[in-house]
Design an enzyme around this catalytic site. Structure first.
Site, PDB file in Angstrom:
ATOM      1  N   SER A  96      34.113  19.282 -36.118  1.00  0.00           N
ATOM      2  CA  SER A  96      33.066  18.351 -35.629  1.00  0.00           C
ATOM      3  C   SER A  96      33.287  16.788 -35.960  1.00  0.00           C
ATOM      4  O   SER A  96      34.234  16.629 -35.503  1.00  0.00           O
ATOM      5  CB  SER A  96      31.821  18.968 -36.248  1.00  0.00           C
ATOM      6  OG  SER A  96      30.499  18.230 -35.781  1.00  0.00           O
ATOM      7  N   ASP A 109      29.910  24.167 -26.322  1.00  0.00           N
ATOM      8  CA  ASP A 109      29.738  24.943 -27.394  1.00  0.00           C
ATOM      9  C   ASP A 109      28.347  24.781 -28.013  1.00  0.00           C
ATOM     10  O   ASP A 109      28.064  24.965 -29.173  1.00  0.00           O
ATOM     11  CB  ASP A 109      30.898  24.782 -28.494  1.00  0.00           C
ATOM     12  CG  ASP A 109      30.753  23.541 -29.177  1.00  0.00           C
ATOM     13  OD1 ASP A 109      29.726  22.682 -28.881  1.00  0.00           O
ATOM     14  OD2 ASP A 109      31.547  23.179 -29.897  1.00  0.00           O
ATOM     15  N   HIS A 145      29.178  26.035 -31.682  1.00  0.00           N
ATOM     16  CA  HIS A 145      29.880  25.109 -32.533  1.00  0.00           C
ATOM     17  C   HIS A 145      30.092  25.193 -33.874  1.00  0.00           C
ATOM     18  O   HIS A 145      31.280  24.765 -34.611  1.00  0.00           O
ATOM     19  CB  HIS A 145      28.710  23.809 -32.401  1.00  0.00           C
ATOM     20  CG  HIS A 145      29.539  22.415 -33.022  1.00  0.00           C
ATOM     21  ND1 HIS A 145      30.528  21.752 -32.462  1.00  0.00           N
ATOM     22  CD2 HIS A 145      28.936  21.656 -33.876  1.00  0.00           C
ATOM     23  CE1 HIS A 145      30.890  20.766 -32.883  1.00  0.00           C
ATOM     24  NE2 HIS A 145      29.902  20.496 -34.107  1.00  0.00           N
TER      25      HIS A 145
END
Lengths: 668, 675
Positions: A251, A570, A623
């Site tokens: 991320s 995602d 994610h």
């Protein structure tokens, strides 16, 4: 609750029976004391009695079940799962250990935003007793106990973006910083466990925990975090016989590590003074998981109206946690005020403007259609009914480029028909806020009706204009942001201005390090609808945030749902942002990648867990849940044990990322 | 689940009410067949008694739970400072914690601080284990709640043990130290080790970038921590980083207990050339270390370690005993607890680092010892301590006339301990035949080396009668040859005649202050901080265990008691901090390193800081703020204040130099060591 309620009627019905021989046992107990006393006393006794009885019963049952649960072997869960779904595949660590893989390269984890724990080192009176307790991560118990105190301590200074006076909140260090976000909710734990299976331990795994609220350069200024990471990587490479490190950012950690790679080679004092070949000497591969290289549209919504589903993890565990009225009224404002003090959120505003994200009338992506994608990928799953529907819908043009539009009609209209009134010079008007709102002062209150109206009248904002919009509605925040982040595309990368640290986390304004042997991976999930553009409306709240996503805007044909246009991704990062740099921007020798570092795209098709026992699934593309995806873990372990991108099979693509990248006209 | 079952009971109990009109309407709707009603009536009548019993049980548990929750709720509802109010009400105003006090004085962060935890106090967690340890991945095996010891004791012992030959991991097991401040801030929930110090340092602005915990696996020998985990390299790199990121301010090192020896080892290692050393160059310490503040350092070893290795009666694992008295004594491992513990601890090389060093020169011979004539209570009078001399005192003063042979660390029988050396008839055990193995098959489970020794060997040991610090080593070589073989590869217990001899460059000498020189760092300071005023084990009276087939053949003779001498339960005690005698903690700083000596060629300044023990006034104080006990001293306000002052930039002179309550200087005088 239901238990209690159920018991009550029977309790009262017992008492209402005027019959003297209620229950023999009741009588026996009461014989000595209250045989002939009035029924009132009996009633009260009976009520307390039955309450106690009930609680006792529940406790006993609970303890019994708990005992049983503890008594059953730990592998019981596995048996059940196997019985239902057939034999579970070995976890990748076990499987690869059998293949003979073993520790080779040291591994560094770079956690993303939100997932890292933060603990209190110094606080105000209200935070008494919380010294070195987690304010963020863990159980979040304090949010419920003292919400305003919590907000106060989690916020940063609005001017400097650093600690407010008298408050020190610091990142937790070590693997525990982000192995679990909350009890039972893994982030890195599964990956760590699997790496440990082939022999990894703390001497060759390192969590590069940092304070994810700060801007990247400020982590160095305040905590010397970048120096720490540098020193640790050097140590690990040295103690592992010179084997270079494999970096695994997740991320926002992806952007953080981009920043790090520039920082470490830049000369001191702005940089780490590692010399121009530091990355070449110390890094084998950077395996970016779900990297928002070019930003995420979610960040816009978050900053604009605090409707960030970006705090996705928190929402995932406790739905409604941020939504309901924890702080009497005004939750969103408190939240907005807090998050707006976090510089890091600005690192994820979409970068590259209209060139990347599309203009008023075009965008690189098409409407997200999972079933169609599956067909292309020759997925064995049967195309469901929606398939044909969605294929049809593709004919309809979707203006993803308009990241924010006011009103659904504006979104659908051709650009020539939209009448836009420039807001940039608009008079902001008098402050709307009266004194009742002062507690939750957001910058909106300084703007006034005039400004708000001007914003709405501009009607449609593309990625490039979003920056101007944010400058208009939140000048203080963006002033801080401008010092640390940049969102453009560099014309000439040799221009000395690009040596400034604010460009380091934007892949379109920096070059990759000179490290021809290094490899860059982009690993991300696909197959989930991901926020891409929003339909907004004005609200009439006096103290509220004046803009709101128009959840009534719905269109089944064009991926519009609850006011949000979605594309493939995602759930947080659209494919375009996660994949473009590795698919095109850095592929081969380009001006962004002068030494020709090899890049690989590894996509993981999302499939939801088959049943509840699987928890968050081993095939997820979400994610955060992707961190438990067996295929992804296997790829990482192979690379850590020495494999190169070619050994893994090169690219693995399910989405249309290459096609979409083609459409982007970026000088390389 | 519970709902369904409970509902049933309700239904069965209801029909017994013979009055049909009283049945609720809903019940009517539910049960449309009256026949069932009658049927149930008969069963229910029988059930009534049973129901009553279960019912009252439930009622009882329920009321207990409710009361408990109510109290819990009240407890949570009262303000956090309530405890403080009560304490203040009872004992008067509590002094500010040192951190707060010194913050008011304006002290602030200056030097980075490194903690070096001691033996036992650091957490260990599982990274790879056998089948039986499933589900414990990255859970603490040592430290924390010790829940697993109770749940699966044998599995726990198996995983905590090291390989008997190499002193490293057994195959298939990886237990690793916890890293970070959490490694040793609390040993068990609520039982602080470093937490109080950390909290006080944080008051003046310290945080993780300026504090670090040099956690290491305290089970393995010092050099092996580098071989297996690269711990020493890690510490070196960390100190370098902290010094660099703190503007070049040198680090203050705070080792505790065995950490003191570990850090001695580190200082030699870091300057020694690679590959044996860290290759930091001869001025690494001078450049990176401001002060070493040793807390309760067993520089010259502790007699407790002998007791531990000889018969597993180590009170050395003092912390555990303190937290859970009887924890190691009771029969969690069906019978044979001690053997299991002995087998486990004997695989831990580190325990051997704490055997008494310096032999008879330091610890005394058969007829003399440096501590003779100095007992805790006498000292108190001299210091004009305000405490009222208790009754015992006169008694103890009288006892000083009686000669106590502390030098005989192990004696067999009380008479031997007291007899003049000329009367003891010592038969040398060293050449004795060990005889046939005593053990039969039933003992397999807890095989200790004793079982390979045979009766003759055991007898020979007992017949030598009295052992001094030097012959203790021979004794241990005799009774535990494998253990000592590993030990002598990593540790040494002698006194160097010539420190320039190249053999002293080997790492096994690095943790013995009598066989190494301090680094060349004239600006550095070394503190020795320790508690005094608590009787500390110094010598033992042993006996043979009557009929031990599977048992350890030697045992402390707890019947040996003497009111006139500090002999109690078979143990002779001297002044100290309950674990480390004053002599061991203080001698090096009082004499061995004082001024320019051959052990301290660059004349590093040394300071002694003793802290007089006074037990907590009441239970509310917990472990006290004036404790001198080996571990509890970490919460001693005075000691914390000293540390904070030094961390904020003060020097030894600023603190007031030496602060001595014991007779350490006099004792040191008696030791005839070439300097």
């Amino acid at each position: 609750m239901s238990l209690l309620r159920q018991r009550k009627p029977t309790g009262t019905s017992n008492a209402t029976e005027s019959d003297p021989n209620i229950c023999q046992e009741d009588e026996k107990k009461n014989k000595a004391a209250s045989k002939d006393k009035n029924p009132k006393k009996q009633k009260s006794w009976s009520c307390i009695d039955s309450c106690c009885w009930l609680i006792g019963w529940i406790c006993v049952t609970w303890w019994f079940l708990l005992f049983l649960y503890n008594a059953i072997p730990t592998s019981f869960n596995q048996y059940v799962t196997e019985a239902i779904t057939g034999p579970v595949p070995d976890p990748p660590g076990v499987k690869l250990k059998k293949e003979g893989l073993t520790v080779k390269h040291p591994v560094v984890f770079v956690p993303g935003i939100v997932t890292g724990g933060l603990e209190l080192w110094e606080g105000h009176q209200c935070a008494d007793g919380l010294f070195r307790k987690r304010l963020w991560g863990g159980t979040f118990g304090e949010v419920y106990k003292r919400p305003l105190c919590w907000v106060e301590h989690m916020s940063l200074d609005n001017e400097t973006g650093l600690d407010p006076s008298g408050i020190r909140v610091r990142p937790v260090s070590g693997l525990v910083a982000a192995d679990y976000f909350a009890p039972g909710y893994f982030v890195w734990a599964v990956l760590i466990a699997n790496l440990a299976n082939i022999g990894y331990e703390e001497k060759n795994m390192y969590m590069a925990a940092y304070d994810w609220r700060l801007s990247f350069q400020n982590t160095e200024v305040r905590d010397q975090t970048l120096s720490r990471i540098k020193s640790n990587i050097e140590l690990m490479v040295a103690t592992n016989g010179g084997k270079k490190a494999v970096i695994i950012p997740h991320s926002m950690g992806v952007l953080y590590f981009l920043h790090f790679m520039k920082w470490v080679e830049a000369p001191a004092p702005m940089g780490g003074g590692g010399g121009p070949d530091w990355c070449a000497k110390h890094i084998k591969a950077v395996m970016n998981i779900g990297g928002p290289f070019l930003g995420v549209p979610k960040a816009v919504a978050g900053l604009f109206s605090a409707e960030a589903k970006d705090v996705a993890v928190a929402r995932a565990i406790t739905p409604g946690f941020l939504d309901h009225d924890l702080f009497p009224h005004q939750t969103l404002q408190h939240l907005m005020r807090m998050t707006r003090t976090w510089d890091s959120t600005m690192s994820m505003i979409p970068k590259g403007g209209d060139t990347i994200w599309g203009g008023l009338d075009w965008s690189p992506e098409e409407c997200h259609s999972p079933s169609r994608k599956r067909q292309i990928a020759n997925d064995t799953q049967i195309a469901n009914e929606n398939g044909s529907e969605v294929v049809v819908s593709q004919i309809k043009h979707v203006n993803y480029g308009r990241v924010i539009s006011f009103g659904k009609d504006v979104v659908d209209a051709p650009s020539s028909e939209i009448e836009r009134i420039d807001f940039r010079d608009a008079f902001k008007g008098q402050s709307v806020a009266n004194s009742t709102c002062s507690e939750v002062w957001t910058e909106y209150h300084e703007m006034g009706y005039g400004g708000i109206k001007a914003v709405a009248e501009f009607k449609a904002y593309t990625a490039g204009l979003i920056i101007d919009l944010l400058h208009f509605v939140a000048p203080k925040m963006m002033a801080r942001g401008d010092a640390h982040f940049s969102y453009g595309i560099a014309e000439n990368l040799d221009n000395p201005e690009y040596q400034h640290y604010k460009y380091w986390s934007n892949p379109l304004e920096t070059t990759l390090p000179t490290a021809p042997d290094m490899e860059i991976y982009s690993l991300y999930g696909v197959g989930l609808p991901t926020e891409r553009a929003y339909v907004y409306k004005l609200t009439s709240a006096e103290c509220g945030i004046p803009f709101q996503i128009d959840t009534s805007a719905d269109d089944e044909d064009s991926c519009l749902k609850d006011g949000v246009y979605s594309v493939d991704g995602d759930e947080t990062v659209p494919v375009l942002s996660a994949g473009f740099m590795c698919a095109k921007g850095w592929r081969g020798k380009t001006r962004f990648n002068p030494s020709g570092i090899r890049t690989y795209i590894r996509e993981y098709d999302h499939s939801p867990p088959a049943n509840l026992l699987e928890g968050r699934g081993t095939l997820s593309g979400n994610h955060v849940d992707i961190m438990g995806n067996f295929a992804l873990i296997e790829d990482i372990i192979r690379v850590a044990a020495g494999a190169t991108g070619e050994d893994l099979g090169g690219n693995q693509v399910y989405s249309d990322i290459f096609k979409w990248s083609e459409k982007i006209n970026l000088q390389l």
